[in-house]
Design an enzyme around this catalytic site. Structure first.
Site, PDB file in Angstrom:
ATOM      1  CG  ASP A 191      -2.046   1.078   1.044  1.00 54.47           C
ATOM      2  OD1 ASP A 191      -1.880   1.980   0.195  1.00 54.47           O
ATOM      3  OD2 ASP A 191      -3.050   0.979   1.760  1.00 54.47           O
ATOM      4  CG  HIS A 196      -1.361   6.006   4.122  1.00 55.16           C
ATOM      5  ND1 HIS A 196      -2.345   6.371   5.012  1.00 55.16           N
ATOM      6  CD2 HIS A 196      -1.995   5.321   3.128  1.00 55.16           C
ATOM      7  CE1 HIS A 196      -3.514   5.916   4.587  1.00 55.16           C
ATOM      8  NE2 HIS A 196      -3.328   5.282   3.455  1.00 55.16           N
ATOM      9  CB  ILE A 211      -3.643   9.544   8.254  1.00 57.75           C
ATOM     10  CG1 ILE A 211      -4.076   9.144   6.838  1.00 57.75           C
ATOM     11  CG2 ILE A 211      -4.023  10.986   8.559  1.00 57.75           C
ATOM     12  CD1 ILE A 211      -5.583   9.211   6.607  1.00 57.75           C
ATOM     13  N   GLY A 214      -5.529   2.527   6.990  1.00 60.24           N
ATOM     14  CA  GLY A 214      -6.655   1.920   7.683  1.00 60.24           C
ATOM     15  C   GLY A 214      -6.433   0.450   7.985  1.00 60.24           C
TER      16      GLY A 214
END
Length: 287
Positions: A191, A196, A211, A214
């Site tokens: 990912d 991110h 961030i 998830g």
């Protein structure tokens, strides 16, 4: 142009064949908090630290056979810049081998039109099987909120109902500190989304800094459930489902609150925000 219901429901997402081994398994374990206590013998098998005991952390199935950002294909008709990962779930049918070649096939299982200006819900699942034997190892499922695609004339249900948490105090609490660079590590689990990684992208998206993924937050919650409900025995880990309800900044501490019936939620301690809500865990073989 609105999405085409039949076309998206039957969209062919190519199967993914992947060979993985001890390095990938250990990396995943480390990125979801395994080994933070290097003296905890129950955690060490999941990061390749014991020569006589090597195991795969169950939540690794989320990144095995990952199909990539297939919703970015213009043929789906989806407004790709307005998609949000809403829910995630996994079911482990067999303990995940520490090394294997697997084939994963992802398909759309449902599409709900919430109406013009209200978006749509896309449900999907990924089946993971051993390549040679065909043994079904795990099923992953998720919900993607298509914020820009409501009003295409599709059905308005059925909508998956969220699990209701007990009103009593949780029976167990498991805290996991995250590291400031945790997203930079987790990105190697298939990912590389710059949201991110790149502070400039995060700022444009309205965040003060990048961030956490998830699925990394989901993996940290899975770690808590493996510890509390299974005493780190992966053969007991059955399924978990939950909703993403708030973002996490790397470096924050996550507190997973767990009830004996398998209900759970994960809270960001520093901001008192529920990052994962409406969670439900089941032991393998449980009804």
């Amino acid at each position: 142009m609105p999405i085409d219901y039949d076309q998206l429901m039957n969209f062919d997402i190519p199967a993914v064949r992947q060979t993985y081994g001890a390095e990938e398994v250990a990396r995943f374990g480390l990125t979801v908090g395994m080994g933070q206590d290097p003296l905890d013998m129950r955690q060490l098998p999941y990061i390749g630290a014991l020569a006589d005991d090597a195991r795969a952390m169950p939540a690794i199935v989320n990144v095995l056979g990952h199909p990539g950002f297939w919703l970015g294909n213009p043929e789906t008709g989806v407004d790709a810049v307005k998609v949000v990962h809403g829910e995630q779930g996994i079911t482990i049918h067999r303990s995940i081998p520490n090394e294997a070649t697997v084939v994963a096939k992802t398909r759309v299982t449902g599409l709900v039109d919430k109406g013009a200006g209200r978006g749509a819900l896309l449900y999907y699942e990924k089946r993971i099987c051993e390549a040679e034997s065909g043994v079904h190892l795990a099923t992953c499922r998720g919900t993607t909120f298509l914020r820009g695609d409501g009003g295409f004339g599709g059905p308005d249900g059925p909508v998956k109902q969220a699990h209701t948490l007990p009103e009593t105090r949780p029976d167990h609490v498991f805290d996991t500190p995250t590291r400031p660079e945790q997203a930079l590590y987790y990105r190697w689990n298939a990912d590389p989304n710059p949201l991110h990684l790149d502070p400039r992208v995060a700022e444009k998206a309205g965040f003060e800094r990048p961030i956490l993924h998830g699925l990394c937050t989901f993996g940290l919650a899975a770690h808590a459930l493996l510890a509390v409900m299974c005493d780190y025995d992966d053969s007991r880990f059955g399924s978990m489902d939950a909703r993403f309800t708030a973002f996490v900044y790397p470096g924050e501490t996550l507190r997973t609150e767990i009830w004996n019936d398998g209900s759970f939620r994960t809270r960001v301690i520093e901001r008192d925000k529920i990052a994962i809500g409406n969670g439900l865990f089941k032991l393998r073989g449980a009804a």
